[in-house]
Design an enzyme around this catalytic site. Structure first.
Site, short mmCIF file in Angstrom:
data_model
loop_
_atom_site.label_atom_id
_atom_site.label_comp_id
_atom_site.label_asym_id
_atom_site.label_seq_id
_atom_site.Cartn_x
_atom_site.Cartn_y
_atom_site.Cartn_z
N CYS A 251 0.99 -0.99 -0.04
CA CYS A 251 0.08 -0.03 0.08
C CYS A 251 0.88 1.25 0.04
O CYS A 251 0.96 1.88 1.05
CB CYS A 251 -1.03 -0.02 1.17
N ALA A 252 1.46 1.46 -1.17
CA ALA A 252 2.85 2.30 -1.19
C ALA A 252 2.33 3.99 -1.11
O ALA A 252 3.34 4.38 -0.70
CB ALA A 252 3.74 1.98 -2.31
N ALA A 253 1.64 4.36 -1.86
CA ALA A 253 1.38 5.71 -2.05
C ALA A 253 1.17 6.50 -0.64
O ALA A 253 0.65 5.91 0.28
CB ALA A 253 0.35 5.99 -3.02
N PRO A 254 1.85 7.63 -0.41
CA PRO A 254 2.55 8.61 -1.39
C PRO A 254 3.72 8.21 -1.69
O PRO A 254 4.54 8.70 -2.88
CB PRO A 254 1.99 9.75 -0.93
N GLY A 255 4.51 7.37 -1.09
CA GLY A 255 5.85 6.83 -1.45
C GLY A 255 6.94 7.07 -0.42
O GLY A 255 8.10 6.65 -0.97
N SER A 256 6.87 7.76 0.61
CA SER A 256 7.72 8.11 1.76
C SER A 256 8.40 6.92 2.00
O SER A 256 9.80 6.71 2.24
CB SER A 256 7.37 9.03 2.85
N LYS A 257 7.61 5.87 2.55
CA LYS A 257 8.20 4.74 3.16
C LYS A 257 8.91 3.62 1.98
O LYS A 257 9.92 3.08 2.09
CB LYS A 257 7.08 3.93 3.86
N ASP B 30 -0.11 0.26 -5.59
CA ASP B 30 -1.23 1.14 -4.90
C ASP B 30 -2.43 0.70 -5.85
O ASP B 30 -2.19 0.53 -6.98
CB ASP B 30 -0.81 2.50 -4.95
N CYS C 290 -1.62 3.95 11.26
CA CYS C 290 -1.55 5.06 12.10
C CYS C 290 -2.73 5.20 12.78
O CYS C 290 -3.26 6.36 12.91
CB CYS C 290 -1.40 6.31 11.12
#
Length: 867
Positions: A171-177, A229, A342
């Site tokens: 579940c990647a977006a927005p991509g910081s991780k 995503d 979160c």
């Protein structure tokens, strides 16, 4: 699979209040009776900490950011902050007290994460903060800084990813991780490539690729990150976030994470002449940072205070469970899954972990890793062993037995969305060490709230079918039955006491409204609505499969659809509307189904998106041979990884480069239903040139670091002095005809007689006032009369500010002067100017997209509004 909570288009999560202005957000009262009552339960916060917990929850979240990219470059950018901006800020006094400067996050490696708590009124009053703000904005625009919440940085640090590993971010977006994961896959690559290059120069290298484990592709990483995503638009935003890392080891996909499909690999050759067996990719590491209600973000997403409801967590529990089970199915034995949210709600956290482990065969197959000694300095609390569940009407329940007794005595009223799996496990499962899960509370270190669990797969699994006692059946019929049980009540009011006819709705109507609320949460999380995950009424038996396909990684049966007929997904039927392109349905990637619940995929008005195909070039393609010769490309550099993005497979504009594993995956899965959105780094871009016998393929900045060690010295220009670099950054087309080359100092003699076309500017790091702090390589184009550093304006400005503390306006000598009727530039310069405009447009698109998605993800865009 997108991020969590919030209404579609809103800034936040958890019902986050779409459409509100900043003033309206500030007017929201940070109080909520059910929210506070639930987390005041003794299981969550010790009594002596509750006052501090709620006081912190009501405060705005501090700004935080992270230096991104390769370690060497990130440290160089960080040094500018430490050497220049921090001393200026620490000298400021406000009300006779020194202002607190930004501080590094103590537990983050190499001090690459920072936080600041300076109040807005102080920031706006003092000049040094204006300089600091320009630095942050400029470096963020070019991707050297990521605006990321501190707690969201934790999961990638615990996943223990290393070069050479295969990693999936579900579940990647927005991509910081994803960016953090990619940095881990490339860790040590710069040093490894230098060592390999030295061995080759010294003649000590053999014909086989060199380098340490994971970097043994002549120093290049052999690993792969697949960032997925389920939302198409956010998948493209993810690409822009990841683009600055310029990694050929990245694939971006667009799939529902609950049913992420198998990825086929090339079969291994057999020695006995038999038919090779199918092989499917298993992952070393998987990050499942799943959609959630997001109530841990209440400090930055104040809409949580107005919109919080226990129904958000109840509605997402089944989706979260399915994602985690699917992750465990796709994992190698011995591999790690990091599950995170979160949210602070145990229904989305410990309950999901326990349910997924139970479905996968229990603690004998899946182990919860104790991470209490990792990341020293990070304050955290253990996971919960017991908790209560709040239903949508605000009633608290201790266990599933209470629910069953209440249903028997008083009906289903308010309980249709509850399931046994939402409660603390009982029986043998009660011994599951859920205390090894990690809870981060806001008051512990002035952060947001977060939940993280690290799981290790200890043996192969066969996931059990979902049970309706574990996964709720939130169908219209179930909710209607719940409403029918109210008999003569509507919303708890006797009919004779209704204040208006607006209070009166039919059971079916309210059930539909309840489903619509749930769908809103799911939609904002870019998930299928809850109503789309109902059990199918008619079971279908599994078809027989050929013996050659019976292997532990065999995917479930795939059936191409062209008329909307039923197909099999896992062990239950699913009706999927016919897509406009007949690629078939994407199914599970394991002998165990990805999800045993059927999923109804709703029609989309515009139909599925069609991506340009990925076509690999023959190493001896007629367009590649002149490139090899012009740049004197070493025979050792792989030539079978060049790719284009068009159906004809022609290198018309851009040539990409990918890793070997990326190439194998794209070629093996072509036409198999995989939705690949992105792969590859731009390596060569065709440049217009107005002279014959000029190589029109220039090296793109994105791919330059990859190929630079393997280029011959003939096209190299070496620069060592600060002022020369500053001139190239400020002046976009310096003249080199006549005596113009003399003004270019040390590189003047080098570029005066160099043939037209692309060259490589090698910037060497030297100490002293005239030297530069960081070694760099940049593309340089030599036209007939001028020179051009091929960087977009945003990159130029950021470098000027970082290296020279200079905000001088850029100079374009090809632009017409006042009263001038003809341009001073030749046709080549004009073509270069247009190319520069394209570079600038690409950079602006990156900025625009980044501004779009930072408003809806981990990287809350708060610098421009607060700094």
């Amino acid at each position: 699979m997108g991020k969590r909570g919030g209404k579609k288009g809103g800034r936040g999560r958890g019902g986050g209040g779409a459409g509100r202005t900043r003033a309206q957000w500030q007017d929201i009262t940070r109080e909520h009776e059910k929210f506070e009552r639930y987390y005041n339960e003794p299981e969550f916060i010790p009594e002596e900490e509750k006052e501090l917990f709620w006081a912190t929850m009501r405060k705005d979240l501090p700004n935080s950011f992270r230096f991104t990219g390769s370690r060497g470059h990130a440290l160089a950018v960080q040094q500018r902050l430490i050497d220049h901006h921090i001393p200026e800020i620490t000298s400021i006094k406000y009300e006779d007290e020194f202002v607190e400067p930004p501080r590094p996050v103590s537990w983050y490696p190499d001090q690459l994460a920072w936080s600041m708590t300076t109040p807005k009124n102080v920031i706006r009053r003092f000049g040094p903060f204006s300089s600091f703000q320009k630095f942050l904005v400029a470096e963020t625009d070019v991707g050297n800084i990521s605006r990321q919440e501190i707690v969201s940085m934790i999961p990638p640090l615990l996943i223990d990813a290393r070069p050479g590993m295969t990693v999936l971010d579900m579940c990647a977006a927005p991509g910081s991780k994803s960016a953090q994961l990619m940095e881990l896959l490339h860790a040590g690559e710069e040093d490894a490539m230098v060592q390999v290059t030295e061995q080759i120069k010294n003649g000590t290298a053999g014909p086989e690729p060199l380098g340490p484990e994971g970097l043994n592709d002549d120093g290049r990483s052999t690993g792969l990150l697949i960032a997925n995503d389920s939302d198409y638009k956010r998948a493209h935003m993810l690409i822009h976030q990841m683009k600055r890392l310029s990694s050929p080891n990245l694939i971006v996909t667009n799939h529902d994470a609950t049913m992420f499909p198998s990825i086929k690999l090339p079969p291994l050759p057999t020695t006995d002449g038999s038919k090779p067996k199918n092989r499917y990719l298993k992952f070393d590491r998987i990050l499942a940072d799943v959609p959630c209600s997001g109530d841990g973000t209440a400090r930055k997403n104040v809409g949580v205070w107005k919109d919080w409801t226990p129904g958000n967590a109840l509605g997402l529990y089944s989706t979260q469970s399915r994602i985690l089970v699917r992750a465990l199915q796709m994992l190698k034995v011995g591999g790690r899954v990091v599950y995170s949210t979160c949210s602070l709600n145990p229904v989305e956290n410990e309950a999901v972990v326990a349910s997924a482990i139970e479905r996968c065969g229990g603690a004998a197959n899946v182990k919860i890793i104790d991470c209490s000694q990792e990341l020293p300095g990070l304050k955290r609390s253990p996971g919960l062993q017991n908790w209560k569940v709040m239903d949508r009407e605000g009633r608290m329940w201790n266990n599933w037995q209470e629910i069953e007794e209440h249903r028997d005595q008083q009906g289903i009223n308010g309980l249709a969305r509850l399931a046994e799996g939402m409660f603390a496990p009982t029986g043998e499962a009660a011994n599951l060490p859920l205390d090894r899960c990690m809870r981060v509370y806001p008051h512990q270190q002035d952060t947001g709230g977060f939940f993280i669990t690290v799981l290790e797969k200890t043996s192969e699994i066969k996931a059990k079918p979902e049970s309706s006692n574990v996964i709720p059946k939130a169908s219209v019929a179930a909710l209607a039955a719940e409403l029918d049980s109210k008999k003569n009540e509507v919303d708890g009011k006797p009919l004779e006491k209704l204040e208006s006819l607006d209070d009166l709705v039919t059971p079916g109507q309210e059930a539909q409204e309840e489903l619509a609320k749930n769908a809103t949460v799911a939609e904002a999380a870019h998930q299928l609505p809850y109503s789309a995950t109902l059990d199918a009424p008619t079971p279908v038996s599994l078809p027989k499969r050929d013996a050659d396909d019976l292997e532990e990684e065999v995917p479930a049966k795939r059936t191409k659809l062209d008329d909307g007929s039923e197909v099999l997904v896992g062990d239950r039927p699913v009706h999927v509307p016919a897509p406009s392109v007949g690629t078939g349905i994407d199914t599970t990637g394991d002998s165990t189904p990805a999800t045993s619940a059927a999923t109804t995929q709703p029609f989309k008005k515009k139909g599925p998106r069609q991506e340009e195909p990925f076509k690999y070039l023959d190493p001896n393609h007629e367009e590649l041979i002149p490139i090899y010769e012009f740049y004197k490309l070493s025979d050792r550099f792989p030539r079978d990884r060049f790719m284009v993005r068009n159906a004809e497979g022609l290198p018309t504009r851009t040539i990409y480069y990918t890793s070997a594993l990326g190439r194998d995956i794209l070629t093996c899965n072509e036409g198999q239903g995989m939705k690949f959105v992105h792969c590859g780094v731009k390596m060569f871009v065709k440049q217009d040139a107005q002279r014959e016998n000029v190589c029109r393929w220039r090296v793109q900045t994105d791919g330059l670091k990859i190929v630079e060690p393997w280029l011959g010295p003939e096209r190299s220009v070496v620069l060592t002095k600060r002022e020369t670099l500053r001139r190239l950054l400020v002046e976009m087309f310096p003249k080199i005809t006549d005596d113009g080359w003399k003004s270019l100092g040390e590189i003047g003699e080098q570029v005066k007689d160099i043939p037209m076309g692309c060259s490589i500017l090698r910037i060497e790091a030297h100490g002293g006032e005239d030297g530069l702090p960081e070694a760099m390589v940049l593309p340089l184009w030599r036209s007939l009369h001028s020179l051009n550093l091929m960087l977009p304006k945003e990159e130029r400005r950021a470098m000027l500010l970082r290296i020279f503390n200079d905000s001088t306006p850029l100079i374009n000598t090809t632009q017409k002067q006042v009263g001038q009727t003809e341009p001073t530039a030749d046709a080549e310069d004009i073509a270069l100017k247009e190319e520069n405009a394209e570079l600038g447009q690409e950079a602006q698109e990156d900025v625009d997209d980044r501004e779009t998605y930072t408003k809806d993800g981990d990287e809350e865009d708060r610098f421009n509004s607060t700094v």
